[in-house]
Design a protein around this motif. Structure first.
Motif, PDB file in Angstrom:
ATOM      1  N   LEU A 379       0.679  -1.283  -0.179  1.00 28.37           N
ATOM      2  CA  LEU A 379      -0.149   0.161   0.144  1.00 28.37           C
ATOM      3  C   LEU A 379       1.003   0.888  -0.460  1.00 28.37           C
ATOM      4  O   LEU A 379       1.779   1.667   0.845  1.00 28.37           O
ATOM      5  CB  LEU A 379      -0.955  -0.429   1.449  1.00 28.37           C
ATOM      6  CG  LEU A 379      -1.907   1.513   1.160  1.00 28.37           C
ATOM      7  CD1 LEU A 379      -3.122   1.298   0.170  1.00 28.37           C
ATOM      8  CD2 LEU A 379      -2.134   0.695   2.745  1.00 28.37           C
ATOM      9  N   GLY A 380       0.953   2.121  -0.963  1.00 27.07           N
ATOM     10  CA  GLY A 380       1.310   3.735  -0.808  1.00 27.07           C
ATOM     11  C   GLY A 380       1.163   4.489  -0.453  1.00 27.07           C
ATOM     12  O   GLY A 380      -0.101   4.304  -0.854  1.00 27.07           O
ATOM     13  N   ILE A 381       1.492   5.564  -0.029  1.00 27.22           N
ATOM     14  CA  ILE A 381       0.720   6.342   0.671  1.00 27.22           C
ATOM     15  C   ILE A 381       1.531   7.824   0.181  1.00 27.22           C
ATOM     16  O   ILE A 381       3.184   7.837   0.811  1.00 27.22           O
ATOM     17  CB  ILE A 381       0.648   5.804   2.807  1.00 27.22           C
ATOM     18  CG1 ILE A 381      -0.522   5.052   1.711  1.00 27.22           C
ATOM     19  CG2 ILE A 381       0.085   6.999   3.090  1.00 27.22           C
ATOM     20  CD1 ILE A 381      -0.682   4.651   3.642  1.00 27.22           C
ATOM     21  N   ILE A 382       1.452   8.458   0.314  1.00 30.01           N
ATOM     22  CA  ILE A 382       1.514  10.350  -0.053  1.00 30.01           C
ATOM     23  C   ILE A 382       1.084  10.863   1.748  1.00 30.01           C
ATOM     24  O   ILE A 382      -0.145  11.068   1.484  1.00 30.01           O
ATOM     25  CB  ILE A 382       1.315  10.892  -0.873  1.00 30.01           C
ATOM     26  CG1 ILE A 382       1.972  10.141  -2.194  1.00 30.01           C
ATOM     27  CG2 ILE A 382       1.762  12.597  -1.282  1.00 30.01           C
ATOM     28  CD1 ILE A 382       1.650  10.295  -3.627  1.00 30.01           C
ATOM     29  N   ILE A 383       1.791  12.242   2.107  1.00 29.48           N
ATOM     30  CA  ILE A 383       1.252  12.036   3.280  1.00 29.48           C
ATOM     31  C   ILE A 383       1.788  13.574   2.904  1.00 29.48           C
ATOM     32  O   ILE A 383       2.653  13.876   3.040  1.00 29.48           O
ATOM     33  CB  ILE A 383       2.054  11.183   5.332  1.00 29.48           C
ATOM     34  CG1 ILE A 383       2.582  10.274   4.945  1.00 29.48           C
ATOM     35  CG2 ILE A 383       1.955  12.205   5.620  1.00 29.48           C
ATOM     36  CD1 ILE A 383       3.042   9.880   5.829  1.00 29.48           C
ATOM     37  N   VAL A 410       5.540   4.421   2.134  1.00 28.38           N
ATOM     38  CA  VAL A 410       5.342   6.052   2.210  1.00 28.38           C
ATOM     39  C   VAL A 410       6.441   6.172   0.852  1.00 28.38           C
ATOM     40  O   VAL A 410       7.476   6.349   2.008  1.00 28.38           O
ATOM     41  CB  VAL A 410       5.280   6.211   3.858  1.00 28.38           C
ATOM     42  CG1 VAL A 410       5.629   7.965   3.770  1.00 28.38           C
ATOM     43  CG2 VAL A 410       4.238   6.077   4.826  1.00 28.38           C
ATOM     44  N   ILE A 411       5.699   6.671   0.173  1.00 29.05           N
ATOM     45  CA  ILE A 411       6.920   7.481  -1.095  1.00 29.05           C
ATOM     46  C   ILE A 411       6.993   8.361  -0.303  1.00 29.05           C
ATOM     47  O   ILE A 411       8.020   8.851  -1.304  1.00 29.05           O
ATOM     48  CB  ILE A 411       6.108   6.235  -2.099  1.00 29.05           C
ATOM     49  CG1 ILE A 411       4.457   7.380  -2.417  1.00 29.05           C
ATOM     50  CG2 ILE A 411       5.657   5.003  -2.723  1.00 29.05           C
ATOM     51  CD1 ILE A 411       4.622   6.344  -4.318  1.00 29.05           C
ATOM     52  N   HIS A 412       6.056   9.367  -0.338  1.00 31.73           N
ATOM     53  CA  HIS A 412       6.360  10.420  -0.151  1.00 31.73           C
ATOM     54  C   HIS A 412       6.225  11.384   1.207  1.00 31.73           C
ATOM     55  O   HIS A 412       4.631  10.959   1.178  1.00 31.73           O
ATOM     56  CB  HIS A 412       6.269  11.386  -1.411  1.00 31.73           C
ATOM     57  CG  HIS A 412       6.618  12.785  -1.919  1.00 31.73           C
ATOM     58  ND1 HIS A 412       7.169  13.601  -1.959  1.00 31.73           N
ATOM     59  CD2 HIS A 412       5.433  13.883  -1.729  1.00 31.73           C
ATOM     60  CE1 HIS A 412       7.209  15.089  -1.602  1.00 31.73           C
ATOM     61  NE2 HIS A 412       6.033  14.943  -2.036  1.00 31.73           N
ATOM     62  N   GLY A 413       6.855  12.437   1.755  1.00 35.82           N
ATOM     63  CA  GLY A 413       5.611  13.324   2.591  1.00 35.82           C
ATOM     64  C   GLY A 413       5.849  14.312   2.252  1.00 35.82           C
ATOM     65  O   GLY A 413       7.460  14.730   2.110  1.00 35.82           O
ATOM     66  N   GLY A 414       5.230  15.354   3.117  1.00 39.47           N
ATOM     67  CA  GLY A 414       5.723  17.074   2.333  1.00 39.47           C
ATOM     68  C   GLY A 414       4.723  17.809   3.143  1.00 39.47           C
ATOM     69  O   GLY A 414       3.332  17.314   3.898  1.00 39.47           O
ATOM     70  N   VAL A 415       5.426  18.896   3.198  1.00 38.59           N
ATOM     71  CA  VAL A 415       4.364  19.842   4.489  1.00 38.59           C
ATOM     72  C   VAL A 415       3.746  21.233   3.001  1.00 38.59           C
ATOM     73  O   VAL A 415       4.475  21.051   2.522  1.00 38.59           O
ATOM     74  CB  VAL A 415       5.164  20.994   5.358  1.00 38.59           C
ATOM     75  CG1 VAL A 415       4.607  22.151   5.911  1.00 38.59           C
ATOM     76  CG2 VAL A 415       5.750  20.314   6.577  1.00 38.59           C
ATOM     77  N   GLY A 416       2.237  21.265   3.844  1.00 37.92           N
ATOM     78  CA  GLY A 416       1.576  22.275   2.865  1.00 37.92           C
ATOM     79  C   GLY A 416       1.158  21.601   2.084  1.00 37.92           C
ATOM     80  O   GLY A 416      -0.164  20.166   1.807  1.00 37.92           O
ATOM     81  N   ALA A 417      -0.511  22.283   1.035  1.00 37.21           N
ATOM     82  CA  ALA A 417      -1.515  21.674   0.727  1.00 37.21           C
ATOM     83  C   ALA A 417      -1.163  20.680  -0.846  1.00 37.21           C
ATOM     84  O   ALA A 417      -0.039  19.883  -1.073  1.00 37.21           O
ATOM     85  CB  ALA A 417      -2.432  22.825  -0.587  1.00 37.21           C
ATOM     86  N   ILE A 418      -2.158  20.039  -0.237  1.00 38.87           N
ATOM     87  CA  ILE A 418      -1.785  18.510  -1.888  1.00 38.87           C
ATOM     88  C   ILE A 418      -2.289  19.104  -3.076  1.00 38.87           C
ATOM     89  O   ILE A 418      -2.975  19.772  -3.677  1.00 38.87           O
ATOM     90  CB  ILE A 418      -3.997  17.628  -1.424  1.00 38.87           C
ATOM     91  CG1 ILE A 418      -2.907  17.377  -0.023  1.00 38.87           C
ATOM     92  CG2 ILE A 418      -3.295  16.744  -3.076  1.00 38.87           C
ATOM     93  CD1 ILE A 418      -4.444  15.892   0.393  1.00 38.87           C
TER      94      ILE A 418
END
Ligand code: GDP
Length: 480
Positions: A379-383, A410-418
């Motif tokens: 299960l790939g997740i982007i946060i 978790v393939i990517h995580g970052g701060v800010g709007a989607i």
């Protein structure tokens, strides 16, 4: 495959009544116009003393795929690597592309390079390199979402006076998700406040570690402005290409990807395509999506007319019936009539798909079923969150809840709007997007619609973890 009782009887030149009688003996009550399946028809025919020869009519698309030749090792030649430049805005992607192009322009070519196409080739020490001129990982991933794999090597550009920035991290994760090797180009080293060491230190946090520090990532310090160390960068690209052993068979029907296309007032639909295998020739019948046509003329990146283009060569193609979308795969077929049949089929399928509401690729709702059916192993997740602390907290909790059947990644995580880029990454990687105290922006909302990506918005981390745990075990309450 089915056949009516009547048609089966006609084939055997017997009375339909005999077929019906036989079917009854076999326990099936049938009327003369009833469809019976191939197995039953075979049994009936055999019983009546006939031999059956079932011909399965494959659709044209399948026939095309099956006609794809298997390349033998001896048919393959080394092809130039295809390189894409990625990185944060203003770090010098465009400048670097231009600098490399101009550094390699011979005087005789210089006049020719007025016309810009979406890719170009340079030669370094007798070896060619193809650069795809779509800076930015969004374009890269948009193509990947459509199934195109164009890039062999990603160049990650980072300004030495600025360091690792949010889009730098995105670019790293997009390249990794595509399993493409990364070469780091630290740019702007001519600037007085350039600090390449700081960039290297920051990148270690993202597992890009220079060889001198015991890692295996290639770093090159360049200045696009001063044209400094560009030869070294090309050298490193060739080195990575040698390890990658990129090969293709030039002696077969051409296949590749549309890089960009537009409607030109004078020339009609114009597409820049990258040939990935085979050789594309003037006169070939070409299809890309529902666009098709005979290649009327081809131009290389300098605008010079060419009659053929081999593996890794970008060319501009004239002759398409309509503008094919960027990222679409193209094929050539020998038989024009066959080509048109494929297009007809594609039109039909397109219409059917437009009518039918397609489900999201992976969705929490359906995750358990997909796991059960063995369709989902990871299960790939982007946060995305309002603060970095939440991103990390969720990442850690989620990565612990994987089971034997399904791993959480978790393939990517970052701060800010989607953003749209998050959605395209999710679509290309078959992942879901989780937001904490953030919302999708306008472009992202449009992309969610077209890409059918599942996104979930939360205020409390605990809720997200519980939802995903529940989804993995098939206990998620339906959303209303
Ligand atoms: P992109 O947004 O990543 O494509 O970045 P650009 O190529 O547009 O460059 C952004 C700015 O940085 C421009 O003003 C360039 O002139 C400048 N720039 C790019 N490379 C260098 C470099 O090597 N040295 C210096 N001093 N400036 C550079």
């Amino acid at each position: 495959e089915t056949i009516t009782v009547k048609a089966l009887a006609e084939r055997m030149c017997i009375n339909a009544g005999e077929v019906i009688k036989k079917l009854m003996e076999l326990g099936t009550l049938a009327t003369i116009n009833q469809e019976i399946d191939a197995d039953t028809a075979t049994i009936v025919a055999n019983e009546l003393g006939f031999e059956v020869n079932i011909k399965v009519e494959l659709d044209k698309e399948t026939q095309l795929m099956m006609a794809e030749p298997e390349d033998e090792e001896k048919d393959l030649i080394t092809r130039p690597p295809v390189v894409t430049i990625m990185g944060h805005v203003d770090h010098g992607k465009t400048s670097l592309l231009d600098a490399i192009r101009h550094a390699n322009v011979t005087a005789s070519e210089a006049g020719g390079i007025t016309q810009h196409i979406g890719a170009y080739q340079v030669e370094h020490k007798g070896k060619k390199i193809t650069f795809v001129d779509t800076p930015g990982h969004a374009a890269f991933t948009a193509m990947r979402a459509r199934g195109a794999k164009v890039t062999d090597i990603a160049i990650l550009v980072i300004a030495a006076d600025d360091g690792v920035m949010p889009q730098t991290v995105e670019a790293i994760n997009h390249a990794r998700a595509a399993k493409v090797p990364i070469i780091v180009a630290i740019n702007k080293i001519d600037k007085p406040d350039a600090n390449p060491e700081k960039v290297k230190r920051e990148l270690t946090e993202h597992n890009l570690i220079p060889e001198e520090w015991g890692g295996d990532t290639i770093f090159v310090e360049v200045s696009a402005k001063q044209k400094q160390n560009l030869g070294e960068l090309l050298e490193m690209i060739l080195l990575v290409a040698e390890i990658g052993e990129y090969k293709a068979n030039p002696n077969r029907a051409a296949r590749g990807t549309v890089i960009e296309a537009e409607l030109d007032k004078g020339r009609g639909p114009v597409a820049t395509v990258l040939v990935q295998t085979g050789t594309l020739k003037v006169g070939d019948f070409i299809i890309a999506g529902v666009a098709y046509g005979k290649v009327r003329a081809m131009m290389d990146y300098t605008g010079r007319r060419v009659s053929k283009a081999g593996p890794s060569m970008p060319v501009e193609v004239l002759g398409f019936s309509e503008v094919p979308p960027a990222g679409e795969l193209f094929y050539t077929v020998e038989d024009e009539k066959f080509g048109k049949q494929i297009i007809d089929e594609r039109f039909k399928k397109k219409r059917e798909e437009e009518l039918k509401l397609t489900a999201p690729k992976v969705s929490l709702e359906d995750l358990f079923n997909q796991i059960q059916e063995g369709q989902v192993k990871e299960l790939g997740i982007i946060i995305k969150a309002d603060v970095q602390g939440s991103v990390e907290a969720v990442r850690q909790s989620l990565e612990q809840i994987g089971t034997d059947e399904v791993r959480v990644n978790v393939i990517h995580g970052g701060v800010g709007a989607i953003t749209e880029s998050d959605i395209m990454l999710a679509s290309a990687s078959n992942a879901i997007v989780i937001g904490f105290n953030v919302r999708p922006d306008v472009n992202a909302r449009n992309a969610i619609e077209t890409e059918k990506v599942d996104i979930r918005l939360y205020r409390i981390i605990y809720d997200a973890i519980e939802d995903i745990k529940a989804a993995m075990s098939g206990l998620l309450e339906p959303e209303y």
